[in-house]
Design a protein around this motif. Sequence first.
Motif, PDB file in Angstrom:
ATOM      1  N   PRO A  62       0.848  -1.200   0.000  1.00  0.00           N
ATOM      2  CA  PRO A  62       0.000   0.000   0.000  1.00  0.00           C
ATOM      3  C   PRO A  62       0.882   1.248   0.000  1.00  0.00           C
ATOM      4  N   LEU A  63       1.194   1.749  -1.163  1.00  0.00           N
ATOM      5  CA  LEU A  63       2.207   2.796  -1.285  1.00  0.00           C
ATOM      6  C   LEU A  63       1.752   4.143  -0.749  1.00  0.00           C
ATOM      7  N   THR A  64       0.454   4.339  -0.637  1.00  0.00           N
ATOM      8  CA  THR A  64      -0.076   5.594  -0.093  1.00  0.00           C
ATOM      9  C   THR A  64      -1.050   5.279   1.037  1.00  0.00           C
ATOM     10  N   PRO A  65      -1.257   6.201   1.948  1.00  0.00           N
ATOM     11  CA  PRO A  65      -2.214   5.959   3.029  1.00  0.00           C
ATOM     12  C   PRO A  65      -3.620   5.729   2.486  1.00  0.00           C
ATOM     13  N   PRO A  66      -4.475   5.046   3.247  1.00  0.00           N
ATOM     14  CA  PRO A  66      -5.852   4.821   2.809  1.00  0.00           C
ATOM     15  C   PRO A  66      -6.571   6.138   2.531  1.00  0.00           C
ATOM     16  N   ALA A  67      -7.463   6.103   1.536  1.00  0.00           N
ATOM     17  CA  ALA A  67      -8.205   7.308   1.157  1.00  0.00           C
ATOM     18  C   ALA A  67      -9.494   7.412   1.964  1.00  0.00           C
ATOM     19  N   PHE A  68      -9.880   8.623   2.257  1.00  0.00           N
ATOM     20  CA  PHE A  68     -11.145   8.917   2.924  1.00  0.00           C
ATOM     21  C   PHE A  68     -11.962   9.830   2.021  1.00  0.00           C
ATOM     22  N   GLY A  69     -13.256   9.915   2.319  1.00  0.00           N
ATOM     23  CA  GLY A  69     -14.092  10.924   1.696  1.00  0.00           C
ATOM     24  C   GLY A  69     -13.839  12.280   2.338  1.00  0.00           C
ATOM     25  N   PRO A  70     -14.720  13.242   2.135  1.00  0.00           N
ATOM     26  CA  PRO A  70     -14.537  14.571   2.744  1.00  0.00           C
ATOM     27  C   PRO A  70     -14.463  14.473   4.268  1.00  0.00           C
ATOM     28  N   LEU A  71     -13.490  15.161   4.854  1.00  0.00           N
ATOM     29  CA  LEU A  71     -13.268  15.088   6.297  1.00  0.00           C
ATOM     30  C   LEU A  71     -13.174  16.472   6.905  1.00  0.00           C
ATOM     31  N   ASP A  72     -13.582  16.547   8.159  1.00  0.00           N
ATOM     32  CA  ASP A  72     -13.293  17.731   8.964  1.00  0.00           C
ATOM     33  C   ASP A  72     -11.953  17.581   9.681  1.00  0.00           C
ATOM     34  N   LEU A  73     -11.644  16.338  10.104  1.00  0.00           N
ATOM     35  CA  LEU A  73     -10.393  16.063  10.795  1.00  0.00           C
ATOM     36  C   LEU A  73      -9.883  14.682  10.404  1.00  0.00           C
ATOM     37  N   LYS A  74      -8.572  14.551  10.370  1.00  0.00           N
ATOM     38  CA  LYS A  74      -7.959  13.226  10.282  1.00  0.00           C
ATOM     39  C   LYS A  74      -7.125  13.025  11.538  1.00  0.00           C
ATOM     40  N   LEU A  75      -7.434  11.961  12.268  1.00  0.00           N
ATOM     41  CA  LEU A  75      -6.714  11.609  13.475  1.00  0.00           C
ATOM     42  C   LEU A  75      -5.897  10.345  13.207  1.00  0.00           C
ATOM     43  N   ALA A  76      -4.932  10.079  14.071  1.00  0.00           N
ATOM     44  CA  ALA A  76      -4.133   8.865  13.908  1.00  0.00           C
ATOM     45  C   ALA A  76      -3.563   8.450  15.251  1.00  0.00           C
ATOM     46  N   SER A  77      -3.218   7.160  15.342  1.00  0.00           N
ATOM     47  CA  SER A  77      -2.375   6.689  16.447  1.00  0.00           C
ATOM     48  C   SER A  77      -1.245   5.879  15.838  1.00  0.00           C
ATOM     49  N   PHE A  78      -0.069   5.996  16.448  1.00  0.00           N
ATOM     50  CA  PHE A  78       1.120   5.396  15.851  1.00  0.00           C
ATOM     51  C   PHE A  78       2.082   4.975  16.951  1.00  0.00           C
ATOM     52  N   ASN A  79       2.432   3.697  16.963  1.00  0.00           N
ATOM     53  CA  ASN A  79       3.463   3.185  17.850  1.00  0.00           C
ATOM     54  C   ASN A  79       4.814   3.456  17.191  1.00  0.00           C
ATOM     55  N   VAL A  80       5.665   4.252  17.851  1.00  0.00           N
ATOM     56  CA  VAL A  80       6.909   4.708  17.212  1.00  0.00           C
ATOM     57  C   VAL A  80       8.129   3.900  17.647  1.00  0.00           C
ATOM     58  N   LEU A  81       7.918   2.662  18.076  1.00  0.00           N
ATOM     59  CA  LEU A  81       8.982   1.655  18.218  1.00  0.00           C
ATOM     60  C   LEU A  81      10.104   2.112  19.148  1.00  0.00           C
ATOM     61  N   ASN A  82       9.722   2.483  20.366  1.00  0.00           N
ATOM     62  CA  ASN A  82      10.716   2.901  21.354  1.00  0.00           C
ATOM     63  C   ASN A  82      11.636   3.994  20.809  1.00  0.00           C
ATOM     64  N   TYR A  83      11.031   5.140  20.574  1.00  0.00           N
ATOM     65  CA  TYR A  83      11.746   6.303  20.032  1.00  0.00           C
ATOM     66  C   TYR A  83      12.490   6.983  21.182  1.00  0.00           C
ATOM     67  N   PHE A  84      13.795   6.692  21.297  1.00  0.00           N
ATOM     68  CA  PHE A  84      14.667   7.269  22.316  1.00  0.00           C
ATOM     69  C   PHE A  84      15.777   8.039  21.601  1.00  0.00           C
ATOM     70  N   ASN A  85      15.965   9.297  21.964  1.00  0.00           N
ATOM     71  CA  ASN A  85      16.933  10.135  21.244  1.00  0.00           C
ATOM     72  C   ASN A  85      18.221  10.368  22.029  1.00  0.00           C
ATOM     73  N   GLY A  86      18.581   9.402  22.888  1.00  0.00           N
ATOM     74  CA  GLY A  86      19.812   9.561  23.660  1.00  0.00           C
ATOM     75  C   GLY A  86      19.707  10.724  24.628  1.00  0.00           C
ATOM     76  N   ASP A  87      20.765  11.516  24.712  1.00  0.00           N
ATOM     77  CA  ASP A  87      20.733  12.664  25.621  1.00  0.00           C
ATOM     78  C   ASP A  87      20.205  13.920  24.942  1.00  0.00           C
ATOM     79  N   GLY A  88      19.783  13.776  23.687  1.00  0.00           N
ATOM     80  CA  GLY A  88      19.240  14.921  22.958  1.00  0.00           C
ATOM     81  C   GLY A  88      20.291  15.815  22.350  1.00  0.00           C
ATOM     82  N   ALA A  89      21.551  15.476  22.560  1.00  0.00           N
ATOM     83  CA  ALA A  89      22.637  16.299  22.016  1.00  0.00           C
ATOM     84  C   ALA A  89      23.598  15.464  21.177  1.00  0.00           C
ATOM     85  N   GLY A  90      23.128  14.303  20.724  1.00  0.00           N
ATOM     86  CA  GLY A  90      23.947  13.440  19.876  1.00  0.00           C
ATOM     87  C   GLY A  90      24.626  12.308  20.601  1.00  0.00           C
TER      88      GLY A  90
END
Length: 687
Positions: free
Chosen positions: A278-306
Amino acid sequence: MYFKILLYTAILLATHTASATSIGSIQGTGAAARAGTYTVEAIVTGIYASLKPAGFYIQDDNATADGNPATSDALFVVQADPNVKVGDKVRVTGTVHEDDAAPSFGQAVLMEAAFTVISSGNALPDFVRLVNSEFAADKAERYEGMRVKFTAPLTVTDNYSLQQRGELTVSAEGLTYQATQFIDPNDNPATGTSSSGTSNLAAVNAYQAANDRRSLVLDDGSSATNPSPTPYLDARFRTVRIGSTLSDMGGILGYGYGQWRLQPLAGAETPVISVVRPLTPPAFGPLDLKLASFNVLNYFNGDGAGGGFPTPRGAKTAADFQRQRAKIILALAQMNADIVGLTEIENDGNGSTAAIQDLVDGLNKAVGAGTYIFVNDGNAERQTNNTDLIHCAIIYKPAVVRPLGPPMVATVPGVFERPPLAQVFITRRKERPDTVGFIVNHFKSKSSGSGANADQHDGQGGSNARRKDQAVALVEFINKTVMPAGAARIVSAGDYNANYEEDPIDIMRAAGLVPATPPTSASYVFKGLTGSLDHAVVTPNLVGFVDVQKWHINSAEPSVLEYDQAGEATDLTSPFRSSDHDPVLIGVNFAGIRNATADRAANRLFVYPGPAAGPQPFSLDGVPASAGTLTLDFALPQGGIRLLSLHGTPAMLGGQLNGYTAHLAPGIYVVTLRGLGYQKIQRVMKE
């Protein structure tokens, strides 16, 4: 002299034929072949020098087979360096064994073989045609070692061992789902409101047994680890997705390590797998809002300074984190949701070096400065009432919505490791604004638990009692905190770690909430079983105003494509396998949902549960003409108000059912049909 040679040759061949034993009589009709020393004459059908043990398969030709469909006509000849060719007719003498020990491993083998080649270039025995719906692994002994071909496509159900062992698990009848995705351990019919007991456990076990019976391994004909190149990869995408299919699949049905194994054939019979992404996200009809939930696989950025690597749960190196970050950001940018609930993001507060700030900064660099901001839950160091290293977070587009009041974190003590986070939003796009409450959740996982939280072997995994407590607390959080904050309409999304028919979801159904997806809507695969741990649960006043779809970019893909396994080979141009969970997309139209395009107008209503033969569209074709004008009432399974009532003749309603029900959210409904002298109650699933 010439006559004497011919006579001698004829006598010799007759002696060969007379003294050879048919393989079918050796294999017999039991679970194991008859042990002993035999001489057989048969055709070489496949050579596998890289298997352990190495050897070749032989099968009685059409003329010498015993003609008994209950016996196999084939054996595996153990030979360290097979020096035969496919199509050779060979005379083999050796000892037959079939047991669990090496070199048999549960397959009938002929050992200590002495053989001669009688002739070459012989026609191969015909394939045994296996009807997919009739295939059962526990009845496959009669085909052991034989050339078989399935009459319909096989479906890939697991790709976990593809890179390491060159193996795929395939099913004769479509995906293998988690039993509790369709079968409720304590409700029959399913989609009920009971959340205790095991009155329907036999049905759960029967469903899993049926999964096992229709599954087998597609091997690569080798015992090598990490084979190079990796077999079966699609030429375009260089992947094999769960749900991919193999048409006209033929091979040799071997056995080993407790599983039936389809060994591949060469040439025109080489397996070819059809992969669709599925190369593109699923299509919807006319919307007022698009919401989502996403598990970001333990997104840890270290100390934030590299620095600060390795992290406790996420990336081990700075380079790995950059790969993970690029894929997560690409996926979020392509979703283009107005509000996103995030799970598995580091619980390190809301400061300038926090993981949530890092993600928002990277996302805004990709889609435009200031496009997203995050909901600040008020704690600069770590989330309140959170005992875990990860937390739930919300990001949103300030040009589209604005918060109404402060964010809310569930404060009930001792229930949540990662408490739900809620925010009420007001829309900005219309002159008359609408409000919606959005909650992101991450319930306790199935992987651990003791005492009452130990795996009860009811299909729901470990810590089910904990998740039930969390579901109860979530319902209270909705009713006593989020609704009083100004949200009459609520979307509660995220990773519930519970499949569609499990107790935590039933608790929410019992409270009047609606899981707004059908059970065929999957988001996660575990040990070859497809299920949905990720859901969008809505208040009933949103039914008809939301459409929920999942973008299957992760769960169907091999885990070896993840940044931490792929390393430098990670595809940074693709969102596929950016996580192990599929994102949930929720379209909201406060005036009523409409289908996106003509192709979505195809039938989306199916009889539930469906027959074993496959999905059955719901129709009114079986309604007798004498019923006259019909009334069709659609309601939720847990009872409550009627959601939709239709009136008309079967012909009039039948042709427009999809249009009339377009605004209903995907999920399960109870349809009551009434006419003159006619009444029927039918459960249906809206895809």
